[in-house]
Design a protein around this motif. Sequence first.
Motif, PDB file in Angstrom:
ATOM      1  N   PHE A 185       0.832  -1.194   0.000  1.00 27.90           N
ATOM      2  CA  PHE A 185       0.000   0.000   0.000  1.00 27.90           C
ATOM      3  C   PHE A 185       0.866   1.243   0.000  1.00 27.90           C
ATOM      4  O   PHE A 185       2.049   1.198   0.370  1.00 27.90           O
ATOM      5  CB  PHE A 185      -0.940   0.012   1.210  1.00 27.90           C
ATOM      6  N   THR A 186       0.260   2.382  -0.390  1.00 24.17           N
ATOM      7  CA  THR A 186       0.993   3.637  -0.443  1.00 24.17           C
ATOM      8  C   THR A 186       0.385   4.728   0.439  1.00 24.17           C
ATOM      9  O   THR A 186       0.993   5.783   0.607  1.00 24.17           O
ATOM     10  CB  THR A 186       1.058   4.163  -1.890  1.00 24.17           C
ATOM     11  N   PHE A 187      -0.783   4.492   1.007  1.00 23.03           N
ATOM     12  CA  PHE A 187      -1.381   5.530   1.844  1.00 23.03           C
ATOM     13  C   PHE A 187      -0.563   5.681   3.123  1.00 23.03           C
ATOM     14  O   PHE A 187       0.059   4.735   3.600  1.00 23.03           O
ATOM     15  CB  PHE A 187      -2.849   5.222   2.155  1.00 23.03           C
ATOM     16  N   SER A 188      -0.538   6.908   3.667  1.00 22.87           N
ATOM     17  CA  SER A 188       0.349   7.227   4.789  1.00 22.87           C
ATOM     18  C   SER A 188      -0.389   7.485   6.093  1.00 22.87           C
ATOM     19  O   SER A 188       0.246   7.737   7.124  1.00 22.87           O
ATOM     20  CB  SER A 188       1.197   8.444   4.440  1.00 22.87           C
TER      21      SER A 188
ATOM     22  N   ALA B 152       0.023   9.228  10.943  1.00 24.54           N
ATOM     23  CA  ALA B 152      -0.399  10.202   9.950  1.00 24.54           C
ATOM     24  C   ALA B 152       0.851  10.843   9.372  1.00 24.54           C
ATOM     25  O   ALA B 152       1.673  11.375  10.119  1.00 24.54           O
ATOM     26  CB  ALA B 152      -1.298  11.257  10.572  1.00 24.54           C
ATOM     27  N   LEU B 153       0.998  10.748   8.079  1.00 21.72           N
ATOM     28  CA  LEU B 153       2.141  11.324   7.370  1.00 21.72           C
ATOM     29  C   LEU B 153       3.464  10.839   7.959  1.00 21.72           C
ATOM     30  O   LEU B 153       4.411  11.606   8.085  1.00 21.72           O
ATOM     31  CB  LEU B 153       2.067  12.857   7.401  1.00 21.72           C
ATOM     32  N   GLY B 154       3.501   9.574   8.344  1.00 23.14           N
ATOM     33  CA  GLY B 154       4.738   8.987   8.817  1.00 23.14           C
ATOM     34  C   GLY B 154       5.040   9.194  10.284  1.00 23.14           C
ATOM     35  O   GLY B 154       6.056   8.708  10.780  1.00 23.14           O
ATOM     36  N   ASN B 155       4.202   9.922  10.974  1.00 23.91           N
ATOM     37  CA  ASN B 155       4.435  10.196  12.391  1.00 23.91           C
ATOM     38  C   ASN B 155       3.398   9.484  13.262  1.00 23.91           C
ATOM     39  O   ASN B 155       2.224   9.442  12.935  1.00 23.91           O
ATOM     40  CB  ASN B 155       4.365  11.692  12.671  1.00 23.91           C
ATOM     41  N   ILE B 156       3.871   8.937  14.386  1.00 24.67           N
ATOM     42  CA  ILE B 156       2.963   8.285  15.324  1.00 24.67           C
ATOM     43  C   ILE B 156       2.075   9.334  15.972  1.00 24.67           C
ATOM     44  O   ILE B 156       2.551  10.370  16.436  1.00 24.67           O
ATOM     45  CB  ILE B 156       3.753   7.508  16.381  1.00 24.67           C
TER      46      ILE B 156
END
Length: 127
Positions: free
Chosen positions: A27-30, A54-58
């Motif tokens: 998957f590619t969603f972040s 969200a956007l790579g951040n916990i």
Amino acid sequence: QVQLVESGGGLVKPGGSLRLSCAASGFTFSTYVMGWFRQAPGKEREFAAAISWALGNIQYTDYADSVKGRFTISRGSAKNTVLLQMNSLKPEDTAIYYCALARRFTITSDVVDYDYWGQGTQVTVSP
């Protein structure tokens, strides 16, 4: 195609520790939530822990009362990997542990909110 692969289950004595790992791919969603659920023989699948990204951040973590203070969910060093560190294990923790992924922003403990599931890994706590 989203795939979730769990590893790290096994047999451990009461009071011992295990670390489960879940690798997600395809998957590619972040923005998503990853959770750990467990199912003991004859019982319904129940929530153990979850972590939101969200956007790579916990963003947040959440735990069932039954595991709070003993289990820790965290992000693994590899991309899209989540860990479940289980300490002070009890016989009642014996179950098949499933990793799951939900395409959503807000953290959830509801099994119906999760879109993808792994095959599960057995955890047995016995003397």
